[in-house]
Design an enzyme around this catalytic site. Structure first.
Site, PDB file in Angstrom:
ATOM      1  CE1 TYR A  59       2.841 -40.502 -90.828  1.00 42.05           C
ATOM      2  CE2 TYR A  59       0.876 -39.160 -90.485  1.00 42.05           C
ATOM      3  CZ  TYR A  59       1.801 -40.416 -90.062  1.00 42.05           C
ATOM      4  OH  TYR A  59       1.297 -41.161 -89.085  1.00 42.05           O
ATOM      5  CG  LEU A 203     -11.389 -47.504 -90.849  1.00 42.99           C
ATOM      6  CD1 LEU A 203     -11.662 -46.580 -91.979  1.00 42.99           C
ATOM      7  CD2 LEU A 203     -12.712 -47.979 -90.115  1.00 42.99           C
TER       8      LEU A 203
END
Ligand SMILES: NC(=O)c1ccc[n+]([C@@H]2O[C@H](COP(=O)([O-])OP(=O)(O)OC[C@H]3O[C@@H](n4cnc5c(N)ncnc54)[C@H](OP(=O)(O)O)[C@@H]3O)[C@@H](O)[C@H]2O)c1
Length: 273
Positions: A59, A203
């Site tokens: 990341y 989500l």
């Protein structure tokens, strides 16, 4: 049909078969836009008991681990459960895996992680070698627990049979109320094997909050669509989740997905969306 589903109402769930319980909702760190907002959001999450963070060497090329390192300085090492993930090619030999883990720990500013995962399986390295490198990282004391990510049932079975000393406590996989493919085979398999699910992208990168059916459920429960989506996941045995946000108000919103549960009838309705 209603009797078939048993709701898991615990907000802290056992990690594998370790006897240790972790937050059913932790926080992800992919795609950080603003460092200081992320630090504030994560610190706030820990103070609310959402005290598990997920990161990876990949990341931002280590940037997310550095951000988590800043959070550790604020909240204290013992108050946060840290998961990081190493790229599959790092599991080609023990030296490489250990060097990678050391670099992650340096960025995180810690002596050991709580959980280190193989980010995904690559067929270019034999499974038994990947697993032996993962175990070698644990042997060095660089992580308290080990696990995998994005492993299918077949890959997980092979990984389990390749273990020599430790258990795999987690398989981190894509899973949301709108993407329930893991429920067919992988989730039942993991429940049987006592492996915790960490559901990522719960989500759908934020798009779930606009889904008309989820919005209708939210209105009926007096909750937000994100809370319905997260609650759906943690109603399942062995399932925890790691939504990402760098906004304090959304950390509060995630916290509001705990402490209550959807009804079995509504879970079954959501399964038919
Ligand atoms: N193992 C793997 O291969 C893998 C793959 C993908 C992800 N992950 C992990 O899982 C974590 C979560 O997955 P994800 O980041 O892909 O997706 P996600 O948690 O489904 O969505 C995160 C995105 O949704 C936005 N968001 C959060 N709450 C919201 C709300 N209430 N309303 C509207 N938008 C909202 C966030 O923006 P704001 O920051 O602005 O709130 C962010 O852009 C990652 O951060 C990472 O740690 C692992």
């Amino acid at each position: 049909m209603v009797d078939e589903f048993v709701i898991d109402s615990s907000d802290r769930k056992e990690l594998g078969r370790t006897g240790e319980y972790v937050a059913a909702i932790g926080i992800g760190t992919w795609d950080i836009r603003n460092k200081s907002n992320m630090i504030d959001a994560l610190s706030h999450a820990v103070s609310l008991g959402l005290d598990l963070v997920d990161t990876a060497e990949m990341y931002g090329n280590g940037f997310a681990e550095e951000v988590v390192g800043e959070v550790v300085k604020i909240v204290g090492r013992d108050n946060i459960f840290i998961t990081t993930k190493l790229l599959p090619e790092k599991f080609s030999d023990a030296h490489r895996g250990i060097k990678s883990a050391e670099a992650s720990l340096k960025r995180l500013g810690i002596k050991y992680a709580d959980l280190i995962l193989i980010h995904w399986y690559t067929p270019s390295i034999p499974m038994d070698r990947m697993i032996s490198v993962l175990e070698a990282i644990k042997d060095k004391g660089y992580t308290r627990y080990i696990g995998v990510s994005n492993f299918s049932v077949d890959e997980l079975s092979l990984a389990l049979s390749s273990l020599s000393k430790y258990d795999l406590v987690v398989n981190q996989v894509k899973y949301s109320v709108l993407d329930r493919s893991v429920e067919r085979e992988l989730l039942p398999f993991m429940v049987r094997e006592g492996i915790t699910v960490q559901a990522y992208t719960p989500l759908e990168r934020g798009s779930i909050v606009y889904h008309p059916d989820i919005k209708r459920f939210a209105k009926r429960y007096g909750k937000t669509p994100a809370q319905i989506a997260l609650n759906y996941l943690i109603c399942h045995e062995r399932v925890t989740t790691i939504p990402k946000t760098e906004r304090i108000n959304r950390i509060e919103e995630f916290k509001g997905a705990l402490g209550w549960r959807l009804s079995v009838e509504d879970i079954l309705k959501l399964k038919s969306l």
